[in-house]
Design an enzyme around this catalytic site. Structure first.
Site, PDB file in Angstrom:
ATOM      1  N   GLU A   1       0.819  -1.214   0.000  1.00  0.00           N
ATOM      2  CA  GLU A   1       0.000   0.000   0.000  1.00  0.00           C
ATOM      3  C   GLU A   1       0.851   1.262   0.000  1.00  0.00           C
ATOM      4  O   GLU A   1       0.507   2.255  -0.645  1.00  0.00           O
ATOM      5  CB  GLU A   1      -0.968  -0.003   1.181  1.00  0.00           C
ATOM      6  CG  GLU A   1      -2.176  -0.937   1.022  1.00  0.00           C
ATOM      7  CD  GLU A   1      -1.889  -2.387   1.352  1.00  0.00           C
ATOM      8  OE1 GLU A   1      -0.725  -2.710   1.714  1.00  0.00           O
ATOM      9  OE2 GLU A   1      -2.814  -3.214   1.262  1.00  0.00           O
TER      10      GLU A   1
ATOM     11  N   PHE B   1      -9.673  -2.154   2.521  1.00  0.00           N
ATOM     12  CA  PHE B   1     -10.434  -1.812   3.727  1.00  0.00           C
ATOM     13  C   PHE B   1      -9.733  -0.588   4.330  1.00  0.00           C
ATOM     14  O   PHE B   1      -8.502  -0.559   4.382  1.00  0.00           O
ATOM     15  CB  PHE B   1     -10.368  -2.904   4.798  1.00  0.00           C
ATOM     16  CG  PHE B   1     -11.082  -4.188   4.506  1.00  0.00           C
ATOM     17  CD1 PHE B   1     -10.684  -5.032   3.484  1.00  0.00           C
ATOM     18  CD2 PHE B   1     -12.140  -4.598   5.315  1.00  0.00           C
ATOM     19  CE1 PHE B   1     -11.323  -6.244   3.256  1.00  0.00           C
ATOM     20  CE2 PHE B   1     -12.780  -5.815   5.101  1.00  0.00           C
ATOM     21  CZ  PHE B   1     -12.373  -6.635   4.070  1.00  0.00           C
TER      22      PHE B   1
ATOM     23  N   HIS C   1     -11.049  -5.097  10.589  1.00  0.00           N
ATOM     24  CA  HIS C   1     -11.745  -5.025   9.294  1.00  0.00           C
ATOM     25  C   HIS C   1     -13.131  -4.396   9.402  1.00  0.00           C
ATOM     26  O   HIS C   1     -13.973  -4.625   8.536  1.00  0.00           O
ATOM     27  CB  HIS C   1     -11.921  -6.427   8.694  1.00  0.00           C
ATOM     28  CG  HIS C   1     -10.659  -7.071   8.208  1.00  0.00           C
ATOM     29  ND1 HIS C   1      -9.715  -7.601   9.053  1.00  0.00           N
ATOM     30  CD2 HIS C   1     -10.175  -7.287   6.956  1.00  0.00           C
ATOM     31  CE1 HIS C   1      -8.722  -8.111   8.358  1.00  0.00           C
ATOM     32  NE2 HIS C   1      -8.964  -7.935   7.075  1.00  0.00           N
TER      33      HIS C   1
END
Ligand SMILES: Cc1ncc(C[n+]2csc(CCOP(=O)(O)OP(=O)(O)O)c2C)c(N)n1
Ligand SMILES: [Mg+2]
Lengths: 341, 352, 110
Positions: free
Chosen positions: A69, A92, A138
């Site tokens: 990421e 997420f 999450h």
């Protein structure tokens, strides 16, 4: 939920369809727009955020990326500074931690630090929210976390109609926009949405400006300010309360930054009673911001205030506990009754 | 070289069969209450569920060299590793069913299993179990014990910064850590070749001047040998190892994954390469007969059944329990009172 | 989650005793046949209607996505079988139906 003009449109769409339609439209119109993220190509996005885009635009413009990421969100910043208009997806929102520097020290600050000589016209799309027992890593919304840090615009649609207009606006905006879509609203087969997010959606492109809240239901007795999934929970509560003779006004913030304080204030001046409902943590977040905005601008307009949010604990896994911490329709109704007394 | 003895083969076989039957059972249990509409928030086991059928060799091959005081961190797909590390199966199952008596009182769920009795922990964030494993290794080194730490991760996770930083930190301090990469060829829908260079993940070790090994066959005995060497190196104070193991994903990424992105041949290939069958065949060569294999399988089946049956009899947590455990309770080492000094004005820093 | 490409099922199994089997299509109306859209690898014989995208009475063009349903874990898009009017919706949202049931009827144009 939808206006007569919207009804005239005929067909309805899920929130995911509406988002994808806007993205596809912008990609057709501008070669510089591209989408990258994990599982956005063949899979079409774990939460249906990119269904069908690979078929139309190919792997060059709909890119699966490594689980890195920091690298790919940062690459979106760099490509945006080079003048492209990337859309980068964080699967997420909870995963922001591994790439936070690129988000808040680069994406959000480069325009300012460069004295305005650079801009970062990118969209960071990300899935938020709980209600399906996915536990602490999450299930967060983190609305407050993102809205707190200066330099990025933050939007969180609650209906398909809003989702499309906000997506068009996000891609065309010259600044970084964090586009937070609630998993429970997308209309995914395996995560059924409540009634409400599926709305009539015009086929043509249109934009919804940032910083304009939407009054989803009018009422004179109590103002409920909320966003995302909880717009629908508040509307459901409002229906229950109407039977008891309490008329609730439900304001959907739609964008957190810029924030439409005026619409909130106007409503509170009418009702005198304010309930803020948030699926984020209670302290240092949206609820506190809304209430202090009203108090600061017109303290006398406030007769009663209540906030409904996730208590300051991580989201637990097991159903009875998750149900206890994420505000339900009953919790909203209870809060409205209590300020209405 | 640590070649597995016949007894060790029996132990590995039993844990591998247990892990496989466990996943197959959870697959059925998960679907309870989810038909005809597949809604992941309904049923006895709600939320995401990542099953590890086909990855058992990587679990037993390394964990069977470990003691209870050795640490293991596992990722979002942890059941097979937990079983090989001797996590309490009943309480782990109760956790997956969200029960009060689960390992984590229902707070964690299947991606976040924690068992301090055998030093087992998880993270659902990709590669983020690596730094804490390095920390366990660091603690062992500082305290001069010979315990080791093992971090499990998928091949998709080797592109994550937390992993690469951990390799360096472990290497520069010669820490007793083994990184085990389970290469099942897929990161959800993304095939390895689309997102990662090089193909052989163990080569990442070269850049950090540490040992790197890849076990190319999905074979419990081969993993056991390589695992023995890596764990032995760590235990002897000779530093970390990066061990990549080829495994196979026999099921979807998570329950509900239609796998429309995955070629049928790939699924068939994964189904055909069964490390459990392979180990059974080897065991027969060692004179372990079919009857004994069947006895082991029966024992495993009973164990799984007992765990699931027990778990489902356990109570759900009270809603109010959500508020417990955000912090250590009762708190230790902190005070709720401020000290009073004679010259309190000066201590408080006030000049009024 | 991506939609599975609906593959033609081996046979449009007409489950017996149905409220609305496709074989019973009356007049010139064209049934929206769930059996023809049934996903390949599924064992389940019951589907769940997830979404209608057009209301009863609206005009549809052949191939337009008008609804979606789910079998096991697979979402299936439902195209309009003909150009005309969506004359009758038989299975409402959240409704269950058997493989081969008609989901709706389209009154073709002309
Ligand atoms: C930082 C972060 N990014 C993305 C994800 C979402 N995610 C969960 S599992 C997964 C794929 C992991 O692939 P791999 O490491 O190969 O493990 P496998 O699932 O194959 O066992 C992804 C992208 C995550 N949990 N954390
Ligand atoms: Mg993998």
């Amino acid at each position: 939920m939808s206006t007569p003009e919207q009804e005239a449109v005929g067909r309805t769409a899920t929130m995911s369809d509406a988002m994808v339609e806007a993205v596809a439209h912008e990609m057709r119109a501008d070669e510089e727009v591209f989408y990258m993220g994990e599982d956005v190509a063949d899979y079409g996005g774990i939460f249906d955020s990119t269904t069908g885009l690979l078929d139309e635009f190919g792997r060059d413009r709909v890119m699966d990326v490594p689980i890195s990421e920091t690298a790919y969100l940062g690459a979106a910043v760099g490509a945006a500074q080079a003048g492209m208009r990337p859309i980068a997806e964080l699967m997420f929102v909870d995963f922001f931690g591994v790439a936070m520097d690129q988000i808040y020290n680069q994406m959000a600050k480069n325009t300012y630090m460069s004295g305005g000589s650079f801009s970062v016209p990118m969209v960071l799309t990300t899935a938020v929210g709980g209600t399906y027992n996915d536990a602490a890593q999450h299930s967060q919304t983190l609305y407050g976390t993102f809205a707190h840090l200066p330099g990025m615009k933050v939007v969180a649609p609650s209906t398909a109609y809003d989702a499309k207009g906000l997506m068009h606006n996000a891609i065309r905006d010259d600044d970084p926009v964090v586009y937070m879509f609630h998993k429970r609203l997308m209309g995914i087969g395996w995560l059924p949405a409540p009634d409400g997010p599926k709305t009539p959606v015009p086929k043509e492109d249109y934009t919804i400006p940032f910083g304009k809240a939407d009054v989803k239901r009018e009422g004179d007795d109590v103002t409920v300010v909320t966003l995302g999934l909880h717009v629908h929970r508040a509307l459901e509560a409002a229906e229950m309360l109407a039977d008891e003779g309490i008329e609730t006004e439900v304001i959907d913030l739609r964008t957190l930054k810029p924030l439409d304080r005026e619409t909130v204030l106007e409503s509170v001046r009418k009702t005198g009673r304010l309930v803020v409902v948030d699926e984020d943590y209670r302290s240092y977040g949206v609820t506190g911001e809304i209430i202090s905005s009203v108090a600061e601008a017109d303290l006398d307009s406030l007769e009663a205030v209540e906030r409904v949010a996730v208590p300051d604990v991580p989201i637990p896994y097991s159903r009875p506990m998750e149900d206890a911490v994420i505000p339900g329709t009953d919790d909203v109704a209870e809060a409205v009754r209590s300020v209405g007394e | 070289m640590t070649t597995a003895s016949p007894d060790q083969l029996r132990r590995m076989y039993e844990d591998m069969v247990t892990a496989r039957l466990y996943e197959e059972r959870l697959q059925d249990e998960y679907m309870e209450g989810k038909r005809p509409g597949f809604d992941i928030s309904t049923g006895e086991i709600p939320g995401e569920l990542h099953l590890a059928a086909g990855q058992e060799a990587a679990a037993v091959g390394v964990c069977h060299h470990l003691r209870d005081d050795d640490t293991v961190t596992a990722p979002h797909r942890p059941h097979h590793v937990a079983i090989a590390k001797r996590v309490d199966l009943k309480r782990m199952t109760a956790e997956i069913f969200g029960r009060e008596t689960g390992l984590c009182s229902g707070k964690g769920g299947h991606m976040h299993l924690f068992d301090p009795d055998v030093n087992f922990a998880c993270s659902g964030i990709i590669a983020e179990g690596c730094p804490p494993a390095v920390g366990a290794g660091l603690a062992a080194k500082k305290r001069n014990t010979d315990s080791v730490a093992v971090a499990y991760l998928g091949e998709g996770a080797i592109d994550q910064g937390g992993f690469l930083e951990s390799l360096n930190l472990a290497s520069v301090h010669d820490l007793p850590v083994v990184f085990v990469v389970e290469d099942n060829d897929w990161a959800i829908s993304m095939p390895k070749e689309r997102v990662t260079r090089p193909d052989d993940g163990s080569k990442r070790a070269d850049g950090f001047d540490m040992h790197g090994v890849r076990v190319d066959s999905d074979d419990a005995r081969a993993v056991y040998e390589a695992g023995g060497e890596a764990v032995g190196r760590a235990r002897d104070g000779n530093g970390p190892t990066l061990l990549e193991v080829q495994v196979h994903r026999r099921m979807g990424h998570f329950m509900g994954d239609p796998e429309t992105y995955r070629p049928e041949e790939d699924q068939e290939r994964a189904a055909a390469r069964d490390s459990i069958d392979r180990l059974a065949a080897d065991m027969r060569e060692f004179g372990i007969d079919d009857q004994e294999l069947e006895e082991i399988r029966d024992r495993a089946a009973n164990r799984v059944d007992e765990a699931v049956t027990w778990a489902k009899q356990q109570p759900l947590p009270e809603p109010e329990a959500a508020h417990d455990h955000a912090f250590t309770n009762p708190p230790e080492g902190v005070t709720s009172e401020e000290p009073e000094f004679a010259d309190s004005g000066a201590a408080a820093g006030g000049d009024d | 989650m991506s939609d599975a490409n609906a593959t033609d099922s081996e046979a449009d199994a007409d489950s017996d005793g149905d409220a609305n089997p496709v074989a019973g299509a009356e007049g010139g109306r064209v049934p929206v046949d769930s059996g023809a859209l049934w996903p390949g690898d599924t064992d389940d014989e019951v589907g769940l209607l997830l979404n209608w995208f057009v209301p009863e009475g609206s005009h549809v063009a052949e191939g337009d996505r008008i609804a979606e349903f789910q079998v096991e874990k697979v979402d299936v898009d439902v195209p309009a079988p003909a150009t005309g009017t969506l004359a009758e919706v038989v299975v409402d949202e959240d409704g269950e139906f058997d493989r081969g049931d008609a989901l709706a009827y389209v009154e073709p144009e002309g």
